[in-house]
Write an enzyme that holds these catalytic residues in place. Structure first.
Site, mmCIF file in Angstrom:
data_model
loop_
_atom_site.group_PDB
_atom_site.id
_atom_site.type_symbol
_atom_site.label_atom_id
_atom_site.label_comp_id
_atom_site.label_asym_id
_atom_site.label_seq_id
_atom_site.Cartn_x
_atom_site.Cartn_y
_atom_site.Cartn_z
ATOM 1 N N ASP A 1 4.231 -9.202 5.117
ATOM 2 C CA ASP A 1 4.771 -9.235 3.239
ATOM 3 C C ASP A 1 3.406 -9.804 2.993
ATOM 4 O O ASP A 1 2.757 -11.228 3.275
ATOM 5 C CB ASP A 1 5.673 -10.302 3.786
ATOM 6 C CG ASP A 1 6.521 -11.046 2.488
ATOM 7 O OD1 ASP A 1 5.795 -10.592 1.121
ATOM 8 O OD2 ASP A 1 7.457 -11.783 2.693
ATOM 9 N N CYS B 1 0.797 -1.567 0.099
ATOM 10 C CA CYS B 1 0.443 -0.093 -0.113
ATOM 11 C C CYS B 1 0.763 1.400 -0.227
ATOM 12 O O CYS B 1 0.604 2.354 -0.399
ATOM 13 C CB CYS B 1 -0.620 0.153 1.008
ATOM 14 S SG CYS B 1 0.088 -0.137 2.829
ATOM 15 N N ASP C 1 1.838 -3.305 4.526
ATOM 16 C CA ASP C 1 3.088 -3.037 3.327
ATOM 17 C C ASP C 1 4.043 -3.984 4.297
ATOM 18 O O ASP C 1 3.915 -3.882 5.089
ATOM 19 C CB ASP C 1 3.774 -2.366 3.503
ATOM 20 C CG ASP C 1 4.744 -1.911 2.200
ATOM 21 O OD1 ASP C 1 3.792 -1.324 0.862
ATOM 22 O OD2 ASP C 1 5.758 -1.347 2.698
ATOM 23 N N CYS D 1 3.411 -0.130 -11.948
ATOM 24 C CA CYS D 1 3.465 1.847 -13.145
ATOM 25 C C CYS D 1 4.598 1.639 -13.591
ATOM 26 O O CYS D 1 5.943 2.185 -14.452
ATOM 27 C CB CYS D 1 3.799 2.947 -11.879
ATOM 28 S SG CYS D 1 5.537 2.314 -10.731
ATOM 29 N N PRO E 1 2.745 4.611 -0.826
ATOM 30 C CA PRO E 1 3.030 5.885 -0.209
ATOM 31 C C PRO E 1 1.362 6.280 0.445
ATOM 32 O O PRO E 1 1.747 6.907 1.139
ATOM 33 C CB PRO E 1 3.787 7.217 -0.331
ATOM 34 C CG PRO E 1 3.583 6.415 -2.090
ATOM 35 C CD PRO E 1 3.303 5.278 -2.254
ATOM 36 N N GLY E 2 0.791 5.427 0.051
ATOM 37 C CA GLY E 2 -0.508 5.335 0.629
ATOM 38 C C GLY E 2 -1.994 6.100 -0.175
ATOM 39 O O GLY E 2 -2.358 6.531 0.303
ATOM 40 N N GLY E 3 -1.448 6.504 -1.648
ATOM 41 C CA GLY E 3 -1.847 7.663 -2.101
ATOM 42 C C GLY E 3 -3.265 6.961 -2.732
ATOM 43 O O GLY E 3 -4.925 7.197 -2.713
ATOM 44 N N LYS E 4 -3.467 5.468 -3.566
ATOM 45 C CA LYS E 4 -4.503 4.580 -3.852
ATOM 46 C C LYS E 4 -5.196 3.918 -2.577
ATOM 47 O O LYS E 4 -6.360 4.712 -1.976
ATOM 48 C CB LYS E 4 -4.498 3.691 -4.179
ATOM 49 C CG LYS E 4 -3.367 4.215 -5.271
ATOM 50 C CD LYS E 4 -2.847 2.872 -6.610
ATOM 51 C CE LYS E 4 -1.890 2.711 -7.945
ATOM 52 N NZ LYS E 4 -0.993 3.706 -6.844
#
Length: 450
Positions: A318, A271, A292, A389, A273-276
């Site tokens: 994990d 997850c 994470d 990405c 850095p948490g944007g989604k």
């Protein structure tokens, strides 16, 4: 007065921000050019506040143009620097970048870059750097034409990556390279809990910030010119976050699954850095579990949620294992898988130096393990959204093709009637676009009931 201050004044360095700025940028670039680190945690507090934008421009700009800078340095130097002088090498590269790519007077780029060698305790290098940069000011056109015979230099990408892009995207690889070589725009995600993006656009206009609505992400706004986040209206109060348009589409794709299901149980694997994570919580009334394996990055997720006034269950774990799982199936899983980052090179140009061709099969193997481990955690009828990405098929179309072949209860449901991206096997691929979105891949799968 201390001996150090007297000595710096004697050498003309007292309060000389130009020299200190360039020396700091050279130190920051050393881990990248030696393959030992990245710019991910670049600390701009080592320079005074007024110089931080220029400091970042030097560091990221030099990384972005590194293949040409290094080729020109080889032409300019009589003999290469020794390994212990990587900081001087970095300083020379920064000087070349200033002369070719920045609107800095040549006398300042030459003089202050050469002078900065003294702050690296290598005064002998001032004459070498000065001579190299002065020659470049005289022969820039001829020298660039000479080194640009090499496509890796002309297109600012390593040979292996050029080959991979050309094989994957024979009609688009040059356009991808051009987009990678251009800094990405600053795009915002408006928190719908505090109003829609049209209202926020008016707030930006009132603050003197020019922006436009994103064409594909319904909460996205792109700024004409990047700015400090603290200049954004309501940023500290959680009214807006920074997130690329392509990354915002994960919530769009999960919307049909989550909107009709208040209290849906959702897993956001990998997850940070948490944007989604935060986008899903802004839009939907869900019970979200975010996992994470990196404790430091997980702390960033917690910080983001705190600023936005949101809550989730955060777990350091994990996602290739299940020791963190409580045994209750999920209605939806977002797997934003670790990948090459080949779709976000324009935001992380050091990827071009640090990534190796041998990394791709290793990442593909990790992605396969994540898919296989998480799929059974999904309830029958539940949805998994796979995202990267990346623009490389091994991590995207080929990865999903192999997963579907070994997973008989998985059915693709990725929409193909949308205006963004292009069909790519079981998923949809966005390629990086200049002044628009990053490169991203999405595949939405449903687990059929047995």
């Amino acid at each position: 007065m201390s001996a150090d201050i007297r000595d710096s004044r004697r050498r003309g360095l007292h309060n000389d921000g130009g020299l200190a700025l360039r020396a700091a940028a050279a130190r920051a670039l050393v881990p990248v050019i030696t393959g030992k680190g990245s710019l991910t945690n670049l600390d701009d507090h080592q320079v005074v506040a007024r110089d931080r934008a220029l400091f970042k421009a030097l560091c990221y700009g030099a990384c972005r143009t590194l293949p040409r800078l290094e080729a020109l340095a080889d032409k300019l130097l009589v003999k290469p620097f020794k390994a212990r002088d990587a900081d001087v090498q970095a300083l020379l590269l920064i000087g070349i970048h200033q002369l070719l790519y920045m609107r800095i007077p040549s006398h300042a780029a030459v003089g202050e870059t050469a002078g900065a060698a003294r702050l690296l305790d290598k005064e002998w290098a001032t004459r070498v750097i000065n001579g190299c940069l002065r020659r470049l000011t005289r022969e820039a056109t001829a020298l660039q034409a000479e080194v640009d015979h090499d496509p890796a230099v002309a297109l600012l990408h390593p040979r292996w990556l050029l080959k991979a892009l050309r094989q994957a995207w024979p009609d688009d690889w040059r356009t991808i390279c051009e987009a990678n070589n251009t800094p990405g725009p600053m795009t915002l995600r408006v928190n719908r809990r505090h109003g829609d993006r049209e209202a926020y656009l008016d707030r930006l206009v009132s603050a003197g910030i020019d922006a436009r609505l994103c064409p594909h992400a319904p909460d996205g706004v792109t700024l004409k010119t990047p700015c400090d986040v603290l200049a954004l209206p309501g940023f500290e109060a959680g009214h807006v976050s920074v997130q690329d348009e392509a990354a915002q589409l994960s919530a769009v794709l999960l919307g049909p699954v989550l909107a009709p299901r208040p209290g849906a149980r959702v897993l956001d694997a990998c997850c940070a850095p948490g944007g989604k994570t935060s986008h899903l919580l802004e839009l939907f009334d869900i019970d979200l579990h975010a996992v994470d394996s990196d404790a430091v990055r997980l702390a960033r997720v917690e910080d983001a949620l705190t600023r936005l006034g949101l809550a989730a269950t955060l777990t350091h774990g994990d996602a290739t294992q299940r020791d963190w799982w409580d045994g209750t199936p999920y209605d939806a899983i977002l797997l934003d898988a670790p990948c090459s980052g080949s779709g976000v090179i324009r935001r992380h140009p050091d990827i071009k130096r640090l990534r190796r061709p041998s990394d791709i099969p290793k990442l593909a193997e990790l992605q396969a393990r994540l898919l296989d481990n998480l799929w059974p955690l999904l309830r029958p009828g539940g949805t998994l959204l796979y995202a990267t990405c990346s623009v490389l098929p091994e991590e995207n179309t080929e990865q999903l093709q192999a997963f579907l072949a070994r997973t008989p209860d998985a059915t693709p449901t990725t929409p193909h009637d949308v205006a963004w991206g292009r069909p790519a096997g079981a998923g949809r691929q966005l390629l990086p676009a200049t002044d628009s979105h990053d490169g991203f891949f999405y595949a939405r799968l449903v687990r059929r009931a047995s």
